[in-house]
Motif scaffolding. Structure first.
Motif, PDB file in Angstrom:
ATOM      1  N   THR A   1       8.203   7.672   0.100  1.00  0.00           N
ATOM      2  CA  THR A   1       7.102   7.951  -0.826  1.00  0.00           C
ATOM      3  C   THR A   1       7.553   7.832  -2.274  1.00  0.00           C
ATOM      4  N   ALA A   2       8.787   8.220  -2.568  1.00  0.00           N
ATOM      5  CA  ALA A   2       9.293   8.075  -3.928  1.00  0.00           C
ATOM      6  C   ALA A   2       9.397   6.600  -4.310  1.00  0.00           C
ATOM      7  N   PHE A   3       9.900   5.787  -3.389  1.00  0.00           N
ATOM      8  CA  PHE A   3      10.058   4.365  -3.670  1.00  0.00           C
ATOM      9  C   PHE A   3       8.708   3.668  -3.809  1.00  0.00           C
ATOM     10  N   LEU A   4       7.746   4.064  -2.981  1.00  0.00           N
ATOM     11  CA  LEU A   4       6.445   3.386  -2.944  1.00  0.00           C
ATOM     12  C   LEU A   4       5.462   3.899  -3.996  1.00  0.00           C
ATOM     13  N   ALA A   5       5.820   4.971  -4.716  1.00  0.00           N
ATOM     14  CA  ALA A   5       4.911   5.524  -5.710  1.00  0.00           C
ATOM     15  C   ALA A   5       4.575   4.465  -6.758  1.00  0.00           C
ATOM     16  N   PRO A   6       3.295   4.212  -7.018  1.00  0.00           N
ATOM     17  CA  PRO A   6       2.931   3.192  -8.004  1.00  0.00           C
ATOM     18  C   PRO A   6       3.383   3.587  -9.403  1.00  0.00           C
ATOM     19  N   THR A   7       3.706   2.599 -10.171  1.00  0.00           N
ATOM     20  CA  THR A   7       4.145   2.805 -11.556  1.00  0.00           C
ATOM     21  C   THR A   7       3.184   2.134 -12.519  1.00  0.00           C
TER      22      THR A   7
ATOM     23  N   ALA B   1       3.495   8.697   9.238  1.00  0.00           N
ATOM     24  CA  ALA B   1       2.183   8.257   8.761  1.00  0.00           C
ATOM     25  C   ALA B   1       1.489   9.309   7.916  1.00  0.00           C
ATOM     26  N   ALA B   2       1.553  10.580   8.325  1.00  0.00           N
ATOM     27  CA  ALA B   2       0.837  11.625   7.592  1.00  0.00           C
ATOM     28  C   ALA B   2       1.389  11.789   6.178  1.00  0.00           C
ATOM     29  N   ALA B   3       2.707  11.769   6.042  1.00  0.00           N
ATOM     30  CA  ALA B   3       3.313  11.901   4.717  1.00  0.00           C
ATOM     31  C   ALA B   3       2.948  10.723   3.828  1.00  0.00           C
ATOM     32  N   LEU B   4       2.959   9.525   4.394  1.00  0.00           N
ATOM     33  CA  LEU B   4       2.628   8.341   3.612  1.00  0.00           C
ATOM     34  C   LEU B   4       1.157   8.338   3.227  1.00  0.00           C
ATOM     35  N   ALA B   5       0.288   8.726   4.161  1.00  0.00           N
ATOM     36  CA  ALA B   5      -1.135   8.817   3.841  1.00  0.00           C
ATOM     37  C   ALA B   5      -1.382   9.918   2.810  1.00  0.00           C
ATOM     38  N   GLY B   6      -0.654  11.031   2.938  1.00  0.00           N
ATOM     39  CA  GLY B   6      -0.805  12.128   1.991  1.00  0.00           C
ATOM     40  C   GLY B   6      -0.379  11.766   0.584  1.00  0.00           C
ATOM     41  N   ALA B   7       0.460  10.740   0.464  1.00  0.00           N
ATOM     42  CA  ALA B   7       0.894  10.270  -0.850  1.00  0.00           C
ATOM     43  C   ALA B   7      -0.086   9.265  -1.445  1.00  0.00           C
ATOM     44  N   GLY B   8      -1.211   9.054  -0.760  1.00  0.00           N
ATOM     45  CA  GLY B   8      -2.260   8.202  -1.309  1.00  0.00           C
ATOM     46  C   GLY B   8      -2.300   6.790  -0.775  1.00  0.00           C
ATOM     47  N   HIS B   9      -1.497   6.506   0.255  1.00  0.00           N
ATOM     48  CA  HIS B   9      -1.484   5.151   0.799  1.00  0.00           C
ATOM     49  C   HIS B   9      -2.540   4.989   1.890  1.00  0.00           C
ATOM     50  N   ARG B  10      -3.095   3.814   1.968  1.00  0.00           N
ATOM     51  CA  ARG B  10      -3.892   3.427   3.131  1.00  0.00           C
ATOM     52  C   ARG B  10      -2.901   2.839   4.122  1.00  0.00           C
ATOM     53  N   VAL B  11      -2.515   3.626   5.095  1.00  0.00           N
ATOM     54  CA  VAL B  11      -1.482   3.239   6.042  1.00  0.00           C
ATOM     55  C   VAL B  11      -2.087   2.321   7.097  1.00  0.00           C
ATOM     56  N   LEU B  12      -1.445   1.172   7.306  1.00  0.00           N
ATOM     57  CA  LEU B  12      -1.908   0.167   8.256  1.00  0.00           C
ATOM     58  C   LEU B  12      -0.749  -0.152   9.198  1.00  0.00           C
ATOM     59  N   ALA B  13      -0.678   0.568  10.314  1.00  0.00           N
ATOM     60  CA  ALA B  13       0.418   0.435  11.274  1.00  0.00           C
ATOM     61  C   ALA B  13       0.032  -0.608  12.315  1.00  0.00           C
ATOM     62  N   VAL B  14       0.786  -1.689  12.373  1.00  0.00           N
ATOM     63  CA  VAL B  14       0.423  -2.882  13.133  1.00  0.00           C
ATOM     64  C   VAL B  14       1.216  -2.954  14.438  1.00  0.00           C
TER      65      VAL B  14
ATOM     66  N   PRO C   1      -6.506   7.457   2.772  1.00  0.00           N
ATOM     67  CA  PRO C   1      -7.720   7.114   2.021  1.00  0.00           C
ATOM     68  C   PRO C   1      -8.048   5.629   2.092  1.00  0.00           C
ATOM     69  N   ARG C   2      -9.313   5.328   2.325  1.00  0.00           N
ATOM     70  CA  ARG C   2      -9.730   3.926   2.438  1.00  0.00           C
ATOM     71  C   ARG C   2      -9.488   3.150   1.151  1.00  0.00           C
ATOM     72  N   ASP C   3      -9.524   3.846   0.022  1.00  0.00           N
ATOM     73  CA  ASP C   3      -9.286   3.174  -1.260  1.00  0.00           C
ATOM     74  C   ASP C   3      -7.837   3.346  -1.721  1.00  0.00           C
ATOM     75  N   GLY C   4      -6.956   3.810  -0.817  1.00  0.00           N
ATOM     76  CA  GLY C   4      -5.557   4.000  -1.180  1.00  0.00           C
ATOM     77  C   GLY C   4      -4.810   2.675  -1.273  1.00  0.00           C
ATOM     78  N   ARG C   5      -3.626   2.731  -1.819  1.00  0.00           N
ATOM     79  CA  ARG C   5      -2.787   1.546  -1.950  1.00  0.00           C
ATOM     80  C   ARG C   5      -2.353   1.082  -0.556  1.00  0.00           C
ATOM     81  N   PRO C   6      -2.651  -0.161  -0.166  1.00  0.00           N
ATOM     82  CA  PRO C   6      -2.334  -0.605   1.197  1.00  0.00           C
ATOM     83  C   PRO C   6      -0.836  -0.603   1.470  1.00  0.00           C
ATOM     84  N   LEU C   7      -0.466  -0.048   2.621  1.00  0.00           N
ATOM     85  CA  LEU C   7       0.909  -0.014   3.075  1.00  0.00           C
ATOM     86  C   LEU C   7       0.933  -0.485   4.521  1.00  0.00           C
ATOM     87  N   VAL C   8       1.520  -1.652   4.767  1.00  0.00           N
ATOM     88  CA  VAL C   8       1.592  -2.224   6.101  1.00  0.00           C
ATOM     89  C   VAL C   8       2.937  -1.834   6.728  1.00  0.00           C
ATOM     90  N   LEU C   9       2.874  -1.264   7.934  1.00  0.00           N
ATOM     91  CA  LEU C   9       4.061  -0.814   8.651  1.00  0.00           C
ATOM     92  C   LEU C   9       4.282  -1.706   9.865  1.00  0.00           C
TER      93      LEU C   9
END
Length: 303
Positions: free
Chosen positions: A292-298, A78-91, A55-63
């Motif tokens: 995904t468990a570690f990166l889940a926002p709190t 990538a799919a699992a991380l994006a599915g957890a709501g992250h905006r995945v940015l693989a550099v 999602p474009r408005d997801g929490r940014p995650l730089v890989l």
């Protein structure tokens, strides 16, 4: 500056080693199990390719990938991380195999490497992000978290090298020839098969890595010292360390002990059946679950 959609030329009919690599790179990206938006981020050091999904408005995650691995190494994650709501940015690392370009012979050391990542985040209009790195990418991620603590919310280090200890001597004997001429695909395949024990490697990624070794013969990683005990003690971001129990780069259990001592609040786990180069692809379910468990926002960080 801001990111723009990537416009990559097609390889020419008379394919060179570089052309063959770029075609394999695009094919690898096309096999990702979700749509990927390819972005070009202008920086003072050259154009950086970022493969974005989620999602474009997801929490940014730089890989950040390991040396020579390219952003394509995250295909099983990538799919699992994006599915957890992250905006995945693989550099793609600048100056390394991939579709990023360096406009000078090489970066001028660690300060320019960190300045490059500053510029990438600025170009993506990302003031702060979660950051995950594998291998050499883990070292860059850790160095960046120490350099710009307000820009790193959470830090995930996946079998990171040169963060808590050095390389095994036997590993260096097998890996260093990859940086010496002639740099060939066959030499790279042999190295990967040795490190992984010949099992668990994604065949398409193995070939891409090998082609990158042959096609980017001038590539040299920017190296620097391991962080000091004092620097690690001052690290602000929560940290996850996932280690490959069969890694030949270092003794994973010794690294785990050092990481726990240096970062007592970190989550440190050894995955016993993974090698350094199969960690991301051979055991994606466990890696993705832990990430995904570690990166889940709190609530503490606005989640």
């Amino acid at each position: 500056m801001s990111a723009r959609p990537a416009t990559d030329p097609a390889p020419s009919p008379g394919a060179t080693a570089l052309d063959t690599f770029l075609a394999a790179y695009d094919e690898a990206l096309a096999r990702w199990p979700l749509p990927v938006e390819t972005l070009t981020v202008p920086t003072p050091y050259g154009a950086t390719r970022v493969n974005a999904c989620g999602p474009r408005d997801g929490r940014p995650l730089v890989l950040l990938p390991g040396g020579g691995a390219t952003a394509a190494c995250w295909s099983a994650n990538a799919a699992a991380l994006a599915g957890a709501g992250h905006r995945v940015l693989a550099v793609d690392l600048v100056g390394d195999p991939g579709r990023s370009t360096l406009d000078r012979p090489r970066l001028g050391g660690v300060p320019e490497l960190l300045g490059w990542l500053d510029a990438v985040l600025d170009g993506l209009e990302v003031p702060a992000a979660d950051l995950a790195g594998h291998s050499y990418g883990g070292w860059i991620a850790l160095r960046y978290a120490l350099h710009a603590p307000t820009r790193v919310r959470r830090l995930a280090l996946l079998d990171p090298t040169q963060c808590f200890t050095g390389f095994r001597a036997r590993y260096l004997l097998r890996a260093l020839p990859l940086l010496l001429p002639p740099r060939t695909a066959a030499k790279a395949r042999s190295y990967l098969d040795w490190e992984s024990g010949g099992t668990g490697l994604d065949p398409a990624w193995r070939e891409l890595y090998a082609l990158g070794s042959a096609g980017f013969r001038a590539a040299r990683p920017v190296t620097g010292p391991r962080p000091s005990t004092a620097e690690l003690a001052a690290l602000a971001a929560p940290v996850l360390v996932l280690l490959a129990g069969r890694s030949r780069t270092h003794d994973a259990r010794a690294v785990a002990a050092l990481a726990r001592r240096a970062l007592p609040d970190a989550s440190v786990t050894v995955l016993p059946d993974a090698s350094h180069h199969t960690l991301l692809t051979a055991h994606p379910d466990e890696v993705n679950h832990r990430l995904t468990a570690f990166l889940a926002p709190t609530t503490a960080d606005g989640g």
